[in-house]
Design an enzyme around this catalytic site. Structure first.
Site, PDB file in Angstrom:
ATOM      1  N   LEU A   1       0.818  -1.211   0.000  1.00  0.00           N
ATOM      2  CA  LEU A   1       0.000   0.000   0.000  1.00  0.00           C
ATOM      3  C   LEU A   1       0.854   1.265   0.000  1.00  0.00           C
ATOM      4  O   LEU A   1       0.557   2.215  -0.721  1.00  0.00           O
ATOM      5  CB  LEU A   1      -0.928   0.000   1.215  1.00  0.00           C
ATOM      6  CG  LEU A   1      -2.139  -0.925   1.143  1.00  0.00           C
ATOM      7  CD1 LEU A   1      -2.788  -1.049   2.512  1.00  0.00           C
ATOM      8  CD2 LEU A   1      -3.148  -0.411   0.128  1.00  0.00           C
TER       9      LEU A   1
ATOM     10  N   ASP B   1      10.920   3.898   4.481  1.00  0.00           N
ATOM     11  CA  ASP B   1      10.774   2.469   4.752  1.00  0.00           C
ATOM     12  C   ASP B   1      11.992   2.005   5.523  1.00  0.00           C
ATOM     13  O   ASP B   1      13.128   2.365   5.189  1.00  0.00           O
ATOM     14  CB  ASP B   1      10.625   1.657   3.461  1.00  0.00           C
ATOM     15  CG  ASP B   1       9.943   0.322   3.708  1.00  0.00           C
ATOM     16  OD1 ASP B   1       8.751   0.187   3.389  1.00  0.00           O
ATOM     17  OD2 ASP B   1      10.613  -0.584   4.247  1.00  0.00           O
TER      18      ASP B   1
ATOM     19  N   ASP C   1      13.517   4.790  11.570  1.00  0.00           N
ATOM     20  CA  ASP C   1      12.463   4.099  12.312  1.00  0.00           C
ATOM     21  C   ASP C   1      11.495   5.141  12.851  1.00  0.00           C
ATOM     22  O   ASP C   1      11.805   5.867  13.796  1.00  0.00           O
ATOM     23  CB  ASP C   1      13.090   3.298  13.458  1.00  0.00           C
ATOM     24  CG  ASP C   1      12.075   2.505  14.266  1.00  0.00           C
ATOM     25  OD1 ASP C   1      10.858   2.652  14.017  1.00  0.00           O
ATOM     26  OD2 ASP C   1      12.496   1.742  15.159  1.00  0.00           O
TER      27      ASP C   1
ATOM     28  N   ASN D   1       1.565   4.764   7.373  1.00  0.00           N
ATOM     29  CA  ASN D   1       1.226   3.469   6.777  1.00  0.00           C
ATOM     30  C   ASN D   1       2.090   2.324   7.298  1.00  0.00           C
ATOM     31  O   ASN D   1       1.715   1.162   7.169  1.00  0.00           O
ATOM     32  CB  ASN D   1       1.360   3.575   5.249  1.00  0.00           C
ATOM     33  CG  ASN D   1       1.236   2.245   4.553  1.00  0.00           C
ATOM     34  OD1 ASN D   1       0.142   1.699   4.397  1.00  0.00           O
ATOM     35  ND2 ASN D   1       2.376   1.689   4.130  1.00  0.00           N
TER      36      ASN D   1
ATOM     37  N   TYR E   1      -2.507  -6.713  16.718  1.00  0.00           N
ATOM     38  CA  TYR E   1      -2.752  -5.873  15.538  1.00  0.00           C
ATOM     39  C   TYR E   1      -4.106  -5.174  15.634  1.00  0.00           C
ATOM     40  O   TYR E   1      -4.228  -3.980  15.358  1.00  0.00           O
ATOM     41  CB  TYR E   1      -2.677  -6.762  14.300  1.00  0.00           C
ATOM     42  CG  TYR E   1      -2.937  -6.091  12.980  1.00  0.00           C
ATOM     43  CD1 TYR E   1      -1.989  -5.260  12.398  1.00  0.00           C
ATOM     44  CD2 TYR E   1      -4.121  -6.335  12.283  1.00  0.00           C
ATOM     45  CE1 TYR E   1      -2.216  -4.669  11.169  1.00  0.00           C
ATOM     46  CE2 TYR E   1      -4.359  -5.760  11.053  1.00  0.00           C
ATOM     47  CZ  TYR E   1      -3.411  -4.917  10.494  1.00  0.00           C
ATOM     48  OH  TYR E   1      -3.644  -4.337   9.278  1.00  0.00           O
TER      49      TYR E   1
ATOM     50  N   LYS F   1      -4.684  -1.159  15.720  1.00  0.00           N
ATOM     51  CA  LYS F   1      -5.447  -0.499  14.667  1.00  0.00           C
ATOM     52  C   LYS F   1      -6.685   0.204  15.224  1.00  0.00           C
ATOM     53  O   LYS F   1      -7.108   1.250  14.699  1.00  0.00           O
ATOM     54  CB  LYS F   1      -5.841  -1.516  13.594  1.00  0.00           C
ATOM     55  CG  LYS F   1      -4.670  -2.002  12.748  1.00  0.00           C
ATOM     56  CD  LYS F   1      -3.941  -0.847  12.069  1.00  0.00           C
ATOM     57  CE  LYS F   1      -2.983  -1.314  10.993  1.00  0.00           C
ATOM     58  NZ  LYS F   1      -2.234  -0.185  10.373  1.00  0.00           N
TER      59      LYS F   1
ATOM     60  N   THR G   1      -1.290  -7.342   0.058  1.00  0.00           N
ATOM     61  CA  THR G   1       0.062  -6.935   0.427  1.00  0.00           C
ATOM     62  C   THR G   1       0.750  -8.129   1.073  1.00  0.00           C
ATOM     63  O   THR G   1       0.151  -9.190   1.243  1.00  0.00           O
ATOM     64  CB  THR G   1       0.047  -5.758   1.431  1.00  0.00           C
ATOM     65  OG1 THR G   1      -0.454  -6.230   2.692  1.00  0.00           O
ATOM     66  CG2 THR G   1      -0.830  -4.622   0.935  1.00  0.00           C
TER      67      THR G   1
END
Length: 313
Positions: free
Chosen positions: A26, A45, A85, A112, A183, A187, A217
């Site tokens: 993404l 990244d 990071d 993201n 997770y 989220k 992904t």
């Protein structure tokens, strides 16, 4: 900007956009889509593996981000790489500095970055909980904090920005996902952070929204295995590029007035999520006795719609 990216209309001409976790999936799709619309992009990244393991991505950290930045430049756009990071103060602050040093401004932040360490709750180690909550939740908070600090200074100097933040939640954060307690919690926390940030930063010219995307992904290969077969009609509903148009629009000046919202998006579908709001209610006007609470609650539940099913249940 790639075979799956349509030619742009310039909706982000002149804007400087930071995208975290933009080396693949993404994030990469978002970075390419912003560049196609005229934005100058900071590609972040850390180059880690699916579970956050260093060096598991096939090359040095900076190489992963630089490959996407080079892809943008080869297509005629402007981009720089950042390999810090973002779940650390130094990484997040240097991310903002990179945009300012390279382009003299910052207009949009797309949070993201993330990874997975899936386990059923009874098998979930504390380290796996901490690592996932850190990268998703802290990795949203710190870039947001440092970007807003810059925009607040700009607003106080009389240069009120048209700034945008797009956070990345998930269907797991909206309704839960079996085997993903860490997770899902992170989220869901991102949604709460989005609502608070939208309320606190509006005075500085900042709009904050969140998306809950479904796309193919590295993180969703197992979950969406059935949906990954070649489509008969030529439309790949699980392509990450399908999510990016909404992100680009939310990150542009064209989204003026849209803030504090959560959007679910998959394929060609966009939904505005309704959020928690009062449903059926009973008010006795005084304290309930434990023995009478049950009857009242059962009557209310009979009037309420059933909850959304947990993913994987």
């Amino acid at each position: 900007m790639g075979a799956d990216t349509p030619s742009g209309t310039g909706i982000c001409d002149g804007r400087v956009v930071v995208v975290t976790g933009a080396g693949r999936g993404l994030g990469r799709a978002h970075a390419l889509a912003f560049a196609a619309e005229g934005a100058r992009v900071v590609v972040n990244d850390l180059g880690v593996g699916l579970d956050g393991s260093p060096g598991a991505a096939g090359g040095p950290a900076r190489q992963i981000a630089e490959e996407v930045a080079e892809e943008i430049r080869t297509a005629g756009g402007e981009a720089v790489a950042h390999a810090g990071d973002v779940a650390t103060t130094e990484g997040a602050s240097s991310l903002v500095r990179t945009a300012l040093d390279a382009y003299g401004r910052l207009d949009t932040l797309v949070n993201n970055a993330g990874f997975l360490r899936d386990r059923m709750l009874v098998n979930l180690d504390e380290d796996d909980w901490d690592a996932v909550v850190r990268v998703h939740l802290k990795g949203h908070f710190l870039p947001l904090k440092h970007a807003v600090a810059h925009w607040r200074a700009e607003a106080k100097a009389g240069r009120v920005p048209r700034a945008r933040i797009v956070n990345t939640s998930s269907g797991a954060g909206l309704s839960g996902s079996v085997g993903q307690g860490n997770y899902s919690a992170a989220k869901a926390g991102i949604i709460g952070l989005t609502l608070v940030a939208a309320a606190e930063t509006a005075r500085y010219g900042v709009q904050v929204n969140a998306i809950a995307p479904a796309a193919r992904t590295r993180m969703t290969e197992t979950a969406f295995a059935r949906a990954m077969a070649a489509p008969d009609d030529g439309f790949d509903a699980m392509a990450p590029e399908n999510v990016s148009p909404l992100v680009v629009w939310l990150g542009s000046a064209a989204s003026e007035g849209v803030t504090g919202r959560v959007f679910e998006t998959e394929g060609g579908r966009i939904a505005v999520m309704d959020g928690w709001r009062p449903g059926p209610t009973a008010d006795k006007g005084s304290r309930w006795a434990p023995a009478e609470v049950g009857g009242a609650v059962l009557r209310l539940l009979a009037q309420a719609p059933p909850p959304t099913a947990v993913h994987g249940a």
